[in-house]
Design a protein around this motif. Structure first.
Motif, PDB file in Angstrom:
ATOM      1  N   ASN A  90       0.798  -1.226   0.000  1.00 48.81           N
ATOM      2  CA  ASN A  90       0.000   0.000   0.000  1.00 48.81           C
ATOM      3  C   ASN A  90       0.828   1.273   0.000  1.00 48.81           C
ATOM      4  OD1 ASN A  90      -2.609   1.512   0.421  1.00 48.81           O
ATOM      5  ND2 ASN A  90      -1.554   2.073   2.305  1.00 48.81           N
ATOM      6  N   HIS A  91       2.006   1.260   0.638  1.00 48.40           N
ATOM      7  CA  HIS A  91       2.734   2.514   0.804  1.00 48.40           C
ATOM      8  C   HIS A  91       4.238   2.276   0.921  1.00 48.40           C
ATOM      9  CE1 HIS A  91       1.648   1.105   4.909  1.00 48.40           C
ATOM     10  NE2 HIS A  91       2.914   1.388   5.142  1.00 48.40           N
ATOM     11  N   THR A  92       4.970   3.350   0.695  1.00 46.93           N
ATOM     12  CA  THR A  92       6.403   3.387   0.968  1.00 46.93           C
ATOM     13  C   THR A  92       6.689   4.669   1.745  1.00 46.93           C
ATOM     14  OG1 THR A  92       6.879   4.492  -1.139  1.00 46.93           O
ATOM     15  CG2 THR A  92       7.028   2.074  -1.111  1.00 46.93           C
ATOM     16  N   PHE A 117       3.562   6.562  -7.520  1.00 41.74           N
ATOM     17  CA  PHE A 117       3.037   7.114  -6.279  1.00 41.74           C
ATOM     18  C   PHE A 117       1.656   7.707  -6.503  1.00 41.74           C
ATOM     19  CE2 PHE A 117       7.688   7.502  -6.118  1.00 41.74           C
ATOM     20  CZ  PHE A 117       7.958   6.787  -4.960  1.00 41.74           C
ATOM     21  N   HIS A 196      -0.294  14.238  -1.902  1.00 43.44           N
ATOM     22  CA  HIS A 196      -0.143  12.785  -2.047  1.00 43.44           C
ATOM     23  C   HIS A 196      -1.104  12.088  -1.081  1.00 43.44           C
ATOM     24  CE1 HIS A 196       2.465  13.429   1.510  1.00 43.44           C
ATOM     25  NE2 HIS A 196       2.266  12.139   1.799  1.00 43.44           N
ATOM     26  N   ARG A 198      -1.770   9.541   1.674  1.00 43.92           N
ATOM     27  CA  ARG A 198      -0.900   9.007   2.715  1.00 43.92           C
ATOM     28  C   ARG A 198      -1.548   7.808   3.406  1.00 43.92           C
ATOM     29  NH1 ARG A 198      -1.657  13.989   7.131  1.00 43.92           N
ATOM     30  NH2 ARG A 198      -3.930  14.056   6.985  1.00 43.92           N
ATOM     31  N   PHE A 199      -0.764   7.100   4.198  1.00 38.60           N
ATOM     32  CA  PHE A 199      -1.282   5.992   5.002  1.00 38.60           C
ATOM     33  C   PHE A 199      -1.896   6.571   6.272  1.00 38.60           C
ATOM     34  CE2 PHE A 199      -0.389   2.991   8.541  1.00 38.60           C
ATOM     35  CZ  PHE A 199      -1.286   2.003   8.181  1.00 38.60           C
ATOM     36  N   LEU A 205       4.327   8.599   5.052  1.00 42.22           N
ATOM     37  CA  LEU A 205       4.136   7.398   4.238  1.00 42.22           C
ATOM     38  C   LEU A 205       3.270   7.757   3.035  1.00 42.22           C
ATOM     39  CD1 LEU A 205       3.459   4.738   7.021  1.00 42.22           C
ATOM     40  CD2 LEU A 205       5.589   5.124   5.770  1.00 42.22           C
ATOM     41  N   ILE A 206       3.747   7.447   1.828  1.00 42.16           N
ATOM     42  CA  ILE A 206       3.034   7.789   0.600  1.00 42.16           C
ATOM     43  C   ILE A 206       2.476   6.513  -0.030  1.00 42.16           C
ATOM     44  CG2 ILE A 206       5.199   7.734  -0.736  1.00 42.16           C
ATOM     45  CD1 ILE A 206       3.945   9.918  -2.546  1.00 42.16           C
ATOM     46  N   CYS A 207       1.218   6.565  -0.444  1.00 41.72           N
ATOM     47  CA  CYS A 207       0.572   5.377  -0.994  1.00 41.72           C
ATOM     48  C   CYS A 207       1.008   5.124  -2.428  1.00 41.72           C
ATOM     49  CB  CYS A 207      -0.946   5.517  -0.902  1.00 41.72           C
ATOM     50  SG  CYS A 207      -1.547   5.485   0.798  1.00 41.72           S
TER      51      CYS A 207
END
Length: 749
Positions: A90-92, A117, A196, A198-199, A205-207
């Motif tokens: 889901n995210h980094t 992203f 962006h 986010r989680f 944290l970017i999805c």
């Protein structure tokens, strides 16, 4: 083949592949079949959990790198252990350590990773809320400067941040900034200006857009390679509800892996919500932990506790009202950026509808009312596999809330149609974003707020549980567990549970002995140090939380010398998560001080002399813990053991439940006559029994719980006979397997 049982390990915090390898003998000796590892991918510097991935295509060198992992996998195989990996699609990490993001910052939409992203490029430049102060103020102070860089040509320096630049260093700092695809902002602006997804509310944290095939490929290249080489035998998918199309994602994952690799999804099911028809074995098992606690809970005891809590603390007894208030707080303070993004999407969805032309405030109120009214984490409209009956019921509940709380309700009701029956790409985009957002709203408002406010019976204030649905009859439990999928995971503790399994059972004991709780509470409230704390500004709400935290976590000083600090840290977190007098983002340490002093004092006092009422509750909790263990291990599903829980586990919420443990404690526990020794021996005996009757246990059959005086009998019927576990105070557990004819139950169920 499905696992016999799994053993969940938390990496990092001093635990790397070499540490795990050194513990393999102890883990294998316990009798499980698979290691179940938290994320192994390269994560941000100093990461304590591994979910802030910076390179999903690399194993973290701090853990031992790819060679270290392959060495661990080989060592595990040699002991008959497989490996299940926790993956994070889901995210980094939204940081400069993320090489894909750095490429985007340098090359903008021309970057190969620009569409990896979930960035709203239509909203303008990518906002980077990384500054300690507004950008204008920092420009005036000369705190932003451009410097040459041998590798990148030029970089912008902002404190410790070194940003890659496009277009060189010519011109003033302001002119350099104007040429970039990004814009800097104050970190506090993250609530309303980020571009962006986010989680949850974690801007760092970017999805990711794993619905795009090239993104899926890049995110899963390493995972699929490890499966192909036989180093990994199963996957846990983190936060599946954050994906745009979870069903399509899981179908693609299954297609790439083949049919024989088991997959579990981290998914919180609310009430009787069914899991969609996905190509997975099941969830990670929070609903099973909820069922165990409920079947062990006497409803009359909870009623007595609720009456005491309400009378002494002046709290209302309607959890639904607490949850709605928490949702409003979260939407206003924590997820305002997500509301604004949905407003924009809602405006686009209604742009071609001549009957609806709402203004921005009407749209905002509509979105808020919809999110408040969503009773589950998300629906799956736009995909196959969802139960139409349950989805329609969830939508009906949301619409009822809208009609009751919003005037006029026409815009919100029209937007619910976009979710249920999207007719245009714009409506589908609104539908998908709403479904991705609703889970974050419920998680933050229920798990991270309401469960710290509504506390008459803290045992039910747990991930996946519901404080207004606390009990389950033995017959209802038997029916639920007979219908369990053979591959469903059954957990009782994780790195995310609010309390570990034995701590939770001590709180379940409160419903068995409500008179003991009343005595404990009465005696506590008249203590001089408690009276002083209350006079100094501490509320009885915090005292109630503290009493239960002490009960849940108590151990003798020799076993837990750090108990006073652990309980104080938990109380501080609980106060901040409740968000009534202090919050995580804006803590009021002065308001916390009296409560934290009292927490340390009372923990020290309890370790010097445990109150008699607390001792009775702890003794009852020990019995309930063993019953819980028997129910889990003899279930049809896959029992999951969180690291260290083969012994005594009295941790509170994270970070308390993520601290390293000595996995070789079993050698000392095996002969111990303490609760920990009894639990360890029962764990090994039950897993041995499970191995001997594994095929039968995977089949259908009734699980019945019977109370016999102060003890219990767990009776598990299978196609090959009946397994009985008899648990009585002061006696060793008795495990029996009665073959079909001897059990006298006729043909196999």
């Amino acid at each position: 083949m499905l696992p016999l049982a799994t053993y969940r390990l938390q990496l990092r915090n001093g635990v790397d592949f070499d540490c795990v390898k050194a513990d393999l003998d102890a883990i294998a000796r316990l009798g499980v079949s698979h290691l179940y590892l938290s994320p192994i991918f390269a994560a941000g510097s100093g990461s304590t959990h591994g979910y802030d991935v910076i390179r999903p295509d690399a194993v973290d060198p701090d853990l031992g790198g790819i060679d270290g992992f392959r060495y661990l996998a080989a060592a595990a195989r040699a002991r008959g252990l497989g490996i299940i990996l926790d993956i994070v699609p889901n995210h980094t990490a939204f940081s400069l350590e993320n090489p894909w993001l750095r490429d985007v910052l340098r090359y903008g939409q021309e970057s190969r990773y620009a569409q990896h992203f979930d960035i709203d490029w239509s909203a303008g430049r990518l906002v980077l809320p990384w500054l300690p102060r507004p950008v204008k103020a920092m420009l005036v102070d000369g705190a932003l400067r451009v410097e040459p860089d041998e590798r990148l040509g030029a970089v912008l320096i902002a404190g410790d941040v070194r940003l890659p630049l496009r277009g060189g260093a010519e011109g003033t700092v302001e002119e350099v900034l104007e040429r970039q695809c990004w814009q800097l902002a104050d970190w506090q602006a993250g609530s309303d200006c980020i571009t962006h997804r986010r989680f949850f509310n974690i801007t760092e944290l970017i999805c990711m857009r794993v619905e795009r095939e090239e993104v899926f490929d890049d995110m899963h290249r390493l995972i699929l390679a490890l499966i192909a080489t036989g180093d990994v035998q199963g996957l846990r998918v983190d936060h599946v509800d954050g994906l745009r199309a979870p069903g399509a994602y899981l179908a693609r994952l299954r297609d790439r892996m083949g049919p024989d690799v088991p997959v579990w999804v981290e998914k919180i099911l609310v009430g009787d919500e069914p899991l969609p028809d996905w190509p997975v074995e099941g969830t990670t098992g929070y609903e099973q932990a909820r069922d165990i606690a409920r079947v062990l809970t006497p409803p009359d005891g909870v009623a007595a506790l609720t009456a005491l809590w309400s009378a002494d603390l002046g709290r209302g007894t309607e959890y639904a009202a607490t949850l709605t208030t928490a949702k409003r707080d979260i939407l206003r303070y924590d997820l305002a950026a997500e509301v604004l993004r949905l407003v924009d999407q809602g405006r686009a969805a209604l742009a071609d509808d001549p009957e609806h032309d709402p203004g921005p405030e009407t749209l905002r109120q509509a979105v808020i009312a919809m999110l408040e009214g969503m009773p589950v984490y998300r629906t799956y409209f736009g995909e196959d596999g969802q139960s139409a009956e349950f989805a329609d019921a969830a939508m009906a509940q949301m619409r009822a809330h809208i009609r009751a709380s919003l005037r006029p309700s026409t815009t919100a009701l029209r937007l619910t149609d976009c979710i249920a029956q999207a007719q245009t790409p714009a409506e589908a985009a609104f539908r998908d974003l709403f479904q991705q957002t609703s889970g974050a709203v419920l998680a933050k408002s229920a798990e991270d707020t309401a469960l710290y406010r509504f506390l008459p019976y803290p045992a039910a204030c747990e991930v996946g549980a519901a404080p207004d649905d606390v009990a389950l009859t033995s017959d209802a439990f038997a029916a639920l567990w007979a219908a369990m999928a053979p591959g469903a995971m059954v957990l009782t503790s994780t790195h995310d549970t609010k309390r570990s399994e034995d701590a939770r059972m001590r709180l379940v004991a409160c419903a068995h002995l409500p008179d003991a709780v009343q005595i404990l509470w009465r005696d506590m409230t008249v203590l001089p140090q408690v009276q002083a704390a209350l006079a100094g500004g501490m509320r009885k709400d915090e005292l109630w939380v503290l009493m239960h935290a002490l009960l849940a976590a108590w151990q003798p000083a020799g076993d837990a010398p750090d108990l006073p600090e652990r309980v104080a840290a938990y109380l501080q977190k609980a106060m901040r998560e409740a968000k009534e007098i202090t919050t995580p983002s804006h803590p009021d340490e002065a308001a916390e001080a009296a409560a934290l002093r009292l927490a340390r004092d009372l923990a020290t006092a309890w370790q010097a002399e445990l109150p008699e009422a607390a001792a009775a509750l702890i003794e009852r909790g020990e019995m309930l813990s063993l019953v819980q263990l028997a129910l889990k291990t003899l279930s049809r599903g896959v029992p999951d053991f969180y690291r260290g829980c083969e012994g005594p586990a009295f941790w509170l919420t994270d970070p308390d439940n993520r601290a390293p443990v000595d996995l070789r404690q079993g050698m000392a526990l095996e002969q111990a006559q303490t609760f920990g020794g009894r639990k360890y021996r029962l764990t090994r005996d039950l897993l041995t029994l499970r191995r001997e009757h594994f095929t039968d246990l995977q089949g259908p059959g009734e699980t019945k719980l019977e109370q016999t005086g102060r003890g219990f009998v767990v009776r598990r019927q299978t196609g090959g006979g009946v397994i009985r576990v008899e648990l009585q105070p002061g006696r060793a557990p008795v495990l029996r397997h009665e073959p079909l004819a001897q059990a006298g139950i006729g043909d196999a169920a």
